[in-house]
Design a protein around this motif. Structure first.
Motif, PDB file in Angstrom:
ATOM      1  N   LEU A 116       0.837  -1.199   0.000  1.00  0.00           N
ATOM      2  CA  LEU A 116       0.000   0.000   0.000  1.00  0.00           C
ATOM      3  C   LEU A 116       0.873   1.251   0.000  1.00  0.00           C
ATOM      4  N   TYR A 117       1.943   1.222   0.788  1.00  0.00           N
ATOM      5  CA  TYR A 117       2.847   2.372   0.838  1.00  0.00           C
ATOM      6  C   TYR A 117       3.596   2.573  -0.487  1.00  0.00           C
ATOM      7  N   HIS A 118       3.657   1.546  -1.300  1.00  0.00           N
ATOM      8  CA  HIS A 118       4.233   1.698  -2.638  1.00  0.00           C
ATOM      9  C   HIS A 118       3.355   2.625  -3.481  1.00  0.00           C
ATOM     10  N   TYR A 119       2.046   2.583  -3.240  1.00  0.00           N
ATOM     11  CA  TYR A 119       1.099   3.397  -4.006  1.00  0.00           C
ATOM     12  C   TYR A 119       0.888   4.787  -3.403  1.00  0.00           C
ATOM     13  N   HIS A 120       0.861   4.865  -2.077  1.00  0.00           N
ATOM     14  CA  HIS A 120       0.567   6.134  -1.401  1.00  0.00           C
ATOM     15  C   HIS A 120       1.445   6.283  -0.162  1.00  0.00           C
ATOM     16  N   ALA A 121       1.916   7.489   0.082  1.00  0.00           N
ATOM     17  CA  ALA A 121       2.788   7.759   1.222  1.00  0.00           C
ATOM     18  C   ALA A 121       2.053   7.655   2.555  1.00  0.00           C
ATOM     19  N   GLY A 122       0.735   7.749   2.529  1.00  0.00           N
ATOM     20  CA  GLY A 122      -0.044   7.671   3.764  1.00  0.00           C
ATOM     21  C   GLY A 122      -1.501   7.990   3.507  1.00  0.00           C
ATOM     22  N   LYS A 123      -2.281   7.984   4.574  1.00  0.00           N
ATOM     23  CA  LYS A 123      -3.710   8.256   4.452  1.00  0.00           C
ATOM     24  C   LYS A 123      -3.990   9.633   3.871  1.00  0.00           C
ATOM     25  N   SER A 124      -3.206  10.613   4.276  1.00  0.00           N
ATOM     26  CA  SER A 124      -3.469  11.962   3.770  1.00  0.00           C
ATOM     27  C   SER A 124      -3.289  12.026   2.258  1.00  0.00           C
ATOM     28  N   ALA A 125      -2.322  11.285   1.726  1.00  0.00           N
ATOM     29  CA  ALA A 125      -2.129  11.251   0.269  1.00  0.00           C
ATOM     30  C   ALA A 125      -3.330  10.608  -0.412  1.00  0.00           C
ATOM     31  N   ILE A 126      -3.903   9.595   0.215  1.00  0.00           N
ATOM     32  CA  ILE A 126      -5.098   8.952  -0.338  1.00  0.00           C
ATOM     33  C   ILE A 126      -6.255   9.951  -0.335  1.00  0.00           C
ATOM     34  N   LEU A 127      -6.446  10.636   0.780  1.00  0.00           N
ATOM     35  CA  LEU A 127      -7.532  11.619   0.867  1.00  0.00           C
ATOM     36  C   LEU A 127      -7.367  12.717  -0.175  1.00  0.00           C
ATOM     37  N   VAL A 128      -6.165  13.200  -0.336  1.00  0.00           N
ATOM     38  CA  VAL A 128      -5.906  14.251  -1.333  1.00  0.00           C
ATOM     39  C   VAL A 128      -6.292  13.755  -2.723  1.00  0.00           C
ATOM     40  N   HIS A 129      -5.927  12.520  -3.055  1.00  0.00           N
ATOM     41  CA  HIS A 129      -6.306  11.963  -4.356  1.00  0.00           C
ATOM     42  C   HIS A 129      -7.815  11.811  -4.479  1.00  0.00           C
ATOM     43  N   LEU A 130      -8.475  11.402  -3.391  1.00  0.00           N
ATOM     44  CA  LEU A 130      -9.924  11.226  -3.426  1.00  0.00           C
ATOM     45  C   LEU A 130     -10.654  12.540  -3.719  1.00  0.00           C
ATOM     46  N   VAL A 131     -10.209  13.628  -3.116  1.00  0.00           N
ATOM     47  CA  VAL A 131     -10.930  14.895  -3.258  1.00  0.00           C
ATOM     48  C   VAL A 131     -10.490  15.708  -4.474  1.00  0.00           C
ATOM     49  N   ARG A 132      -9.427  15.324  -5.099  1.00  0.00           N
ATOM     50  CA  ARG A 132      -8.901  16.089  -6.238  1.00  0.00           C
ATOM     51  C   ARG A 132      -9.944  16.253  -7.353  1.00  0.00           C
ATOM     52  N   THR A 133     -10.603  15.185  -7.745  1.00  0.00           N
ATOM     53  CA  THR A 133     -11.572  15.251  -8.842  1.00  0.00           C
ATOM     54  C   THR A 133     -12.787  16.106  -8.489  1.00  0.00           C
ATOM     55  N   PRO A 134     -13.460  15.854  -7.337  1.00  0.00           N
ATOM     56  CA  PRO A 134     -14.607  16.711  -7.041  1.00  0.00           C
ATOM     57  C   PRO A 134     -14.240  18.189  -6.878  1.00  0.00           C
ATOM     58  N   LEU A 135     -13.082  18.476  -6.312  1.00  0.00           N
ATOM     59  CA  LEU A 135     -12.680  19.882  -6.177  1.00  0.00           C
ATOM     60  C   LEU A 135     -12.439  20.501  -7.551  1.00  0.00           C
ATOM     61  N   ALA A 136     -11.850  19.743  -8.462  1.00  0.00           N
ATOM     62  CA  ALA A 136     -11.649  20.248  -9.823  1.00  0.00           C
ATOM     63  C   ALA A 136     -12.998  20.484 -10.505  1.00  0.00           C
ATOM     64  N   GLU A 137     -13.969  19.620 -10.248  1.00  0.00           N
ATOM     65  CA  GLU A 137     -15.296  19.793 -10.835  1.00  0.00           C
ATOM     66  C   GLU A 137     -15.999  21.026 -10.252  1.00  0.00           C
ATOM     67  N   LEU A 138     -15.848  21.265  -8.947  1.00  0.00           N
ATOM     68  CA  LEU A 138     -16.412  22.481  -8.351  1.00  0.00           C
ATOM     69  C   LEU A 138     -15.759  23.719  -8.947  1.00  0.00           C
ATOM     70  N   GLU A 139     -14.463  23.660  -9.141  1.00  0.00           N
ATOM     71  CA  GLU A 139     -13.738  24.759  -9.793  1.00  0.00           C
ATOM     72  C   GLU A 139     -14.306  24.988 -11.186  1.00  0.00           C
TER      73      GLU A 139
END
Length: 182
Positions: free
Chosen positions: A41-64
């Protein structure tokens, strides 16, 4: 293009964060849900915060995108309608993810501050449109209430079909904006 494991990590993390909160979910739980080791899992993401950032990236871009699509010279009602409908669409489309930003205080950490600030900036810009740029606190209050009307209830009514929920959210926001100070 993300591979299948990356996609599964994101899907499982979103579900676990929604069920157990961001703070209540461990990297080990995410790895187990995906069927990989914690080290993988750490190979894909540095931690939970990195996962959260990836999760919210698309909806925030859509709101923008909703805000960017507004024509500044359009009538106030048209711009308001664009914000309310656009925000409702994005919030409903990304119910679980946006619920993390709206309702999960454990997601508000130093590591996630940048995306939370970005979300707040989008909210502020939407409020500017809804209040027609006025600094009058009453107009800003109604704008905040109207925006909350299309955003906050999304996780509380997860079983309501998207089209029905959208119509009622926007209807409620319109009712708030139509109120006049007495």
């Amino acid at each position: 293009m993300p591979d299948k494991t990356w996609t599964r990590i994101m899907d499982e993390a979103r579900t676990l964060f929604s069920q157990h909160t961001y703070g209540g979910t461990s990297m080990q739980q995410i790895a187990a849900a995906v069927g990989i080791t914690k080290a993988s899992l750490y190979h894909y993401h540095a931690g939970k915060s990195a996962i959260l950032v990836h999760l919210v990236r698309t909806p925030l871009a859509e709101l923008e995108g909703v805000l960017e699509s507004l024509h500044p010279e359009a009538e106030l009602e048209e711009r308001r309608e664009g914000v309310l409908n656009g925000f409702a669409n994005v919030m409903i489309k990304h119910r679980q993810t946006m619920g993390l930003l709206l309702r999960d205080a454990s997601a508000h950490t130093e590591q996630t501050a940048e995306v939370l600030n970005q979300f707040q900036s989008l909210i502020d810009r939407a409020m500017d449109v809804l209040s027609d740029g006025y600094d009058d606190w009453r107009r800003r209050l109604r704008a905040a209430q109207a925006l909350a009307a299309v955003a906050d209830p999304i996780t509380l009514f997860a079983d309501i079909p998207a089209d029905d929920l959208h119509a009622e959210l926007v209807h409620g926001a319109h009712a708030i904006l139509a109120l006049r100070h007495r």
